[in-house]
Design an enzyme around this catalytic site. Structure first.
Site, PDB file in Angstrom:
ATOM      1  CG  ASP A  61      -0.305  -0.035   2.541  1.00  0.00           C
ATOM      2  OD1 ASP A  61       0.925  -0.229   2.607  1.00  0.00           O
ATOM      3  OD2 ASP A  61      -1.017   0.120   3.550  1.00  0.00           O
ATOM      4  CE1 TYR A  63       7.703   4.064   0.868  1.00  0.00           C
ATOM      5  CE2 TYR A  63       7.154   5.330  -1.100  1.00  0.00           C
ATOM      6  CZ  TYR A  63       7.951   4.405  -0.457  1.00  0.00           C
ATOM      7  OH  TYR A  63       8.992   3.820  -1.130  1.00  0.00           O
ATOM      8  CG  PHE A  74       8.199   0.035  -4.006  1.00  0.00           C
ATOM      9  CD1 PHE A  74       8.356  -0.360  -2.685  1.00  0.00           C
ATOM     10  CD2 PHE A  74       7.568  -0.840  -4.886  1.00  0.00           C
ATOM     11  CE1 PHE A  74       7.905  -1.605  -2.257  1.00  0.00           C
ATOM     12  CE2 PHE A  74       7.112  -2.082  -4.467  1.00  0.00           C
ATOM     13  CZ  PHE A  74       7.279  -2.462  -3.152  1.00  0.00           C
ATOM     14  CG  HIS A 181       7.602  -5.114   1.173  1.00  0.00           C
ATOM     15  ND1 HIS A 181       8.251  -3.971   1.579  1.00  0.00           N
ATOM     16  CD2 HIS A 181       6.498  -4.709   0.489  1.00  0.00           C
ATOM     17  CE1 HIS A 181       7.558  -2.918   1.169  1.00  0.00           C
ATOM     18  NE2 HIS A 181       6.487  -3.340   0.506  1.00  0.00           N
TER      19      HIS A 181
END
Length: 220
Positions: A61, A63, A74, A181
């Protein structure tokens, strides 16, 4: 709440008529600050049409820190100035993998080369990771991936939610790289050393496509 006029071919996905109105109604009652701002939520899809996608990078999801996310998974806005966290680890792996040092935190140049930077959840309350995990965004991810099944593509699946969302992606026709991740909490569990950038470029060449320039974009 959302302007869908810039979605192009993605607008035909059933999600936008069947599921999004319910999500909009729920968000309209949200008392917390929602990130990213509404005009940016569909940035990943607006920037790259289905037929132009060559690589999919799937995250979790956005930031949850203000002014950090701009709805490309990202990617961090150029003027943020804070900690890079997951993106910093992505840059470390890029340096280890290709000996490339990237300083530009906005990844829009990746999108412009055919990299779909998508999260499985498209909104988050400020300061509350996974706070919108049950709104129904995952149905959009499912439909996007189904739409992209028409030809081979490279899939970089970072983290458990990405693995689950892309479970139906055929690893005999596509390049399917599943790792931990890149978060500081999990990057050492298999993201570091996975060499996703070089492996993707080798695969793209095998399909007759040009490689991705993962480093800073070339000066004009």
């Amino acid at each position: 709440m959302f302007d869908l006029s810039r979605l192009g071919a993605w607008r035909s996905l059933p999600f936008f008529d069947e599921t999004l109105p319910r999500i909009e109604a729920t968000l309209a009652e949200e008392t917390r600050v929602i990130l990213p701002p509404a005009p940016l939520v569909f940035n990943a899809l607006e920037r790259l049409q289905p037929d132009d996608v060559r690589v999919v990078i799937l995250g979790q999801d956005p930031y949850h820190t203000p002014a950090k996310a701009h709805a490309l998974a990202f990617s961090i806005t150029a003027d943020f100035g804070g900690r890079l966290d997951s993106l910093g680890n992505i840059f470390k792996e890029l340096r280890s993998d290709l000996d490339v040092t990237r300083t530009r935190t906005q990844l829009d140049d990746w999108a412009d080369q055919g990299v779909l930077l998508l999260n499985t959840i498209l909104t988050v309350p400020q300061g509350t990771p996974k706070g919108h995990a049950k709104l129904g965004w995952e149905s959009l991810t499912e439909q996007v991936l189904k739409r992209l099944a028409d030809q081979p593509r490279a899939y970089l699946l970072w983290g458990g939610p990405a693995h689950k969302a892309a479970s139906a992606v055929d690893n005999t026709k596509n390049l399917k790289l599943e790792t931990a991740h890149p978060s500081p909490l999990s990057a050492h569990r298999g993201f570091f050393g996975s060499r996703p950038f070089s492996r993707t470029n080798v695969w793209l060449h095998s399909q007759g496509h040009r490689s991705i320039n993962w480093g800073d974009p070339e000066a004009p």
